[in-house]
Write a protein that holds these residues in place. Structure first.
Motif, PDB file in Angstrom:
ATOM      1  N   ASP A  70      49.123  68.056  14.462  1.00 43.23           N
ATOM      2  CA  ASP A  70      49.291  69.443  13.722  1.00 43.23           C
ATOM      3  C   ASP A  70      50.484  70.012  14.245  1.00 43.23           C
ATOM      4  N   ASP A  71      50.124  70.111  15.669  1.00 49.99           N
ATOM      5  CA  ASP A  71      51.125  70.852  16.784  1.00 49.99           C
ATOM      6  C   ASP A  71      52.434  70.025  16.845  1.00 49.99           C
ATOM      7  N   LEU A  72      52.309  68.640  16.939  1.00 50.35           N
ATOM      8  CA  LEU A  72      53.435  67.963  16.994  1.00 50.35           C
ATOM      9  C   LEU A  72      54.230  68.014  15.922  1.00 50.35           C
ATOM     10  N   GLU A  73      53.946  68.068  14.572  1.00 48.57           N
ATOM     11  CA  GLU A  73      54.591  68.159  13.550  1.00 48.57           C
ATOM     12  C   GLU A  73      55.187  69.263  13.423  1.00 48.57           C
ATOM     13  N   LYS A  74      54.443  70.643  13.501  1.00 45.54           N
ATOM     14  CA  LYS A  74      55.113  71.897  13.528  1.00 45.54           C
ATOM     15  C   LYS A  74      56.361  71.893  14.435  1.00 45.54           C
ATOM     16  N   LEU A  75      56.225  71.379  15.592  1.00 39.24           N
ATOM     17  CA  LEU A  75      57.240  71.452  16.699  1.00 39.24           C
ATOM     18  C   LEU A  75      58.449  70.597  16.308  1.00 39.24           C
ATOM     19  N   THR A  76      58.267  69.326  15.824  1.00 38.24           N
ATOM     20  CA  THR A  76      59.407  68.637  15.267  1.00 38.24           C
ATOM     21  C   THR A  76      60.138  68.997  14.128  1.00 38.24           C
ATOM     22  N   ALA A  77      59.343  69.778  13.233  1.00 36.27           N
ATOM     23  CA  ALA A  77      60.160  70.530  12.275  1.00 36.27           C
ATOM     24  C   ALA A  77      60.922  71.833  12.678  1.00 36.27           C
ATOM     25  N   LEU A  78      60.485  72.405  13.679  1.00 40.92           N
ATOM     26  CA  LEU A  78      61.025  73.561  14.280  1.00 40.92           C
ATOM     27  C   LEU A  78      62.550  73.024  15.035  1.00 40.92           C
ATOM     28  N   VAL A  79      62.393  71.974  15.632  1.00 42.36           N
ATOM     29  CA  VAL A  79      63.431  71.381  16.531  1.00 42.36           C
ATOM     30  C   VAL A  79      64.420  70.530  15.647  1.00 42.36           C
ATOM     31  N   TYR A  80      64.111  70.035  14.400  1.00 45.05           N
ATOM     32  CA  TYR A  80      64.902  69.199  13.863  1.00 45.05           C
ATOM     33  C   TYR A  80      66.139  69.997  13.312  1.00 45.05           C
ATOM     34  N   ARG A  81      67.154  69.243  13.502  1.00 40.55           N
ATOM     35  CA  ARG A  81      68.567  69.859  13.089  1.00 40.55           C
ATOM     36  C   ARG A  81      69.217  68.818  12.105  1.00 40.55           C
ATOM     37  N   SER A  82      69.540  69.173  10.737  1.00 42.09           N
ATOM     38  CA  SER A  82      70.189  68.201   9.893  1.00 42.09           C
ATOM     39  C   SER A  82      71.315  67.513  10.159  1.00 42.09           C
ATOM     40  N   PRO A  83      71.565  66.269  10.499  1.00 36.31           N
ATOM     41  CA  PRO A  83      72.972  65.604  10.630  1.00 36.31           C
ATOM     42  C   PRO A  83      73.267  65.208   9.358  1.00 36.31           C
ATOM     43  N   GLY A  84      74.255  66.138   9.117  1.00 29.55           N
ATOM     44  CA  GLY A  84      74.975  65.810   7.806  1.00 29.55           C
ATOM     45  C   GLY A  84      74.281  65.930   6.516  1.00 29.55           C
ATOM     46  N   ASN A  85      74.008  64.694   5.941  1.00 27.62           N
ATOM     47  CA  ASN A  85      73.318  64.671   4.553  1.00 27.62           C
ATOM     48  C   ASN A  85      71.919  63.982   4.654  1.00 27.62           C
ATOM     49  N   TYR A  86      71.109  64.026   5.767  1.00 27.49           N
ATOM     50  CA  TYR A  86      69.686  63.829   5.921  1.00 27.49           C
ATOM     51  C   TYR A  86      68.966  65.023   6.033  1.00 27.49           C
ATOM     52  N   GLU A  87      67.838  64.940   5.557  1.00 29.06           N
ATOM     53  CA  GLU A  87      66.934  66.045   5.486  1.00 29.06           C
ATOM     54  C   GLU A  87      65.432  65.649   6.057  1.00 29.06           C
ATOM     55  N   TYR A  88      64.786  66.315   7.052  1.00 30.97           N
ATOM     56  CA  TYR A  88      63.603  66.085   7.608  1.00 30.97           C
ATOM     57  C   TYR A  88      62.622  65.672   6.694  1.00 30.97           C
ATOM     58  N   ALA A  89      61.971  64.572   6.853  1.00 35.99           N
ATOM     59  CA  ALA A  89      60.895  64.242   5.892  1.00 35.99           C
ATOM     60  C   ALA A  89      59.367  64.163   6.711  1.00 35.99           C
ATOM     61  N   GLY A  90      59.325  63.839   7.963  1.00 37.75           N
ATOM     62  CA  GLY A  90      58.000  64.003   8.300  1.00 37.75           C
ATOM     63  C   GLY A  90      57.892  63.243   9.826  1.00 37.75           C
ATOM     64  N   LEU A  91      56.976  63.527  10.367  1.00 34.49           N
ATOM     65  CA  LEU A  91      56.697  62.902  11.727  1.00 34.49           C
ATOM     66  C   LEU A  91      55.771  61.403  11.696  1.00 34.49           C
ATOM     67  N   ASN A  92      56.283  60.183  12.345  1.00 34.10           N
ATOM     68  CA  ASN A  92      55.426  59.328  12.566  1.00 34.10           C
ATOM     69  C   ASN A  92      55.023  59.022  14.034  1.00 34.10           C
ATOM     70  N   ILE A  93      53.900  58.778  14.432  1.00 32.29           N
ATOM     71  CA  ILE A  93      53.517  58.684  15.780  1.00 32.29           C
ATOM     72  C   ILE A  93      52.942  56.948  15.913  1.00 32.29           C
ATOM     73  N   LYS A  94      54.092  56.519  16.797  1.00 33.23           N
ATOM     74  CA  LYS A  94      54.185  55.145  16.743  1.00 33.23           C
ATOM     75  C   LYS A  94      53.800  54.746  18.494  1.00 33.23           C
ATOM     76  N   PRO A  95      53.511  53.347  18.533  1.00 34.09           N
ATOM     77  CA  PRO A  95      53.149  53.164  20.118  1.00 34.09           C
ATOM     78  C   PRO A  95      54.579  52.839  20.779  1.00 34.09           C
ATOM     79  N   LYS A  96      54.584  53.301  22.145  1.00 29.64           N
ATOM     80  CA  LYS A  96      55.938  53.143  22.908  1.00 29.64           C
ATOM     81  C   LYS A  96      55.803  51.874  23.366  1.00 29.64           C
ATOM     82  N   PRO A  97      57.053  50.997  23.459  1.00 36.00           N
ATOM     83  CA  PRO A  97      56.849  49.608  24.012  1.00 36.00           C
ATOM     84  C   PRO A  97      56.495  49.595  25.183  1.00 36.00           C
TER      85      PRO A  97
END
Length: 248
Positions: A70-97
């Motif tokens: 929950d904290d990470l999703e709020k933080l990601t949405a706050l920081v996100y800055r749209s690059p042209g014609n893209y819109e923030y859709a959500g956060l995925n948590i995945k393993p780092k290689p």
């Protein structure tokens, strides 16, 4: 904004915020990576496409990341800055290689002038393996109790402090519970260090003695997550420890 800038902005936002999970979030983010996942799926805005942020987390920290989602999703949405014609859709948590996990985190330096005692306690609580303390005056029982709790957790704790009459309040307790070196006052020289090394990768240092009166003073306390920088403090600690250990 590229991936590195995005992650750096997340770290800075947490660092200067008041989130109750600040320490956990900082530890997680400093060891993670960001990927931009652009899609061809239309977003809600006209002629915009969905873009996800993939947070690549070290495998041992995945469970913690889910707990902080929950904290990470709020933080990601706050920081996100749209690059042209893209819109923030959500956060995925995945393993780092796995092969990238040994890359050291980016160096972090900070300094505070208020609430230094709380900063020290936070640093002690973040330790996982070792806590090495070199502080001239150490009479603060609250900090001592935090160290006892970390000893119960199995951490290695060493203390170097000054062997002077005004510093005797907790010395007997230190010697019963930790590896302790007492440095005697000499005619023109005395121990005057104030630093603490955490896990050989994080250091706290400054003018603040760990004493009962220190919170009333104007003091400086700096922190650094910087292995090369911390190594210099560790070398100094070892020299003080070895050179004075045989006296007791």
């Amino acid at each position: 904004m590229n991936e590195e800038q995005f992650l750096r902005t997340m770290v800075e936002t947490v660092k200067y915020g008041k989130n109750p999970n600040k320490n956990e979030l900082l530890t997680l983010l400093r060891n993670s990576e960001i990927d931009f996942d652009k899609t061809g799926v239309f977003a809600s805005k006209y002629r915009h496409f969905e873009e996800y942020i993939d947070l690549r987390v070290p495998v041992p920290m995945l469970e913690q990341a889910e707990f902080l989602r929950d904290d990470l999703e709020k933080l990601t949405a706050l920081v996100y800055r749209s690059p042209g014609n893209y819109e923030y859709a959500g956060l995925n948590i995945k393993p780092k290689p796995v092969e990238l996990e040994n890359i050291p985190p980016q160096a972090e330096h900070d300094v505070v002038f208020d609430e230094i005692k709380d900063k020290i306690i936070q640093g002690i609580r973040r330790a996982e393996y070792t806590i090495w303390v070199a502080v001239a005056w150490f009479t603060d029982i609250d900090i001592y109790r935090e160290l006892i709790l970390r000893k119960i957790d199995g951490l290695n704790i060493r203390i170097i402090t000054s062997d002077e009459p005004t510093n005797q309040t907790l010395l007997a307790d230190f010697e019963r519970n930790f590896e302790v070196v007492k440095v005697p006052k000499k005619r023109y020289n005395r121990l005057h260090n104030k630093f603490c090394i955490i896990d050989l990768e994080y250091v706290m240092h400054g003018s603040y003695n760990w004493s009962n009166t220190a919170p009333n003073n104007n003091e400086t306390w700096a922190t650094a997550l910087d292995r090369d920088f911390v190594k210099k403090f560790a070398d100094e600690f070892m020299e003080l420890f070895v050179n004075n250990y045989e006296r007791y």
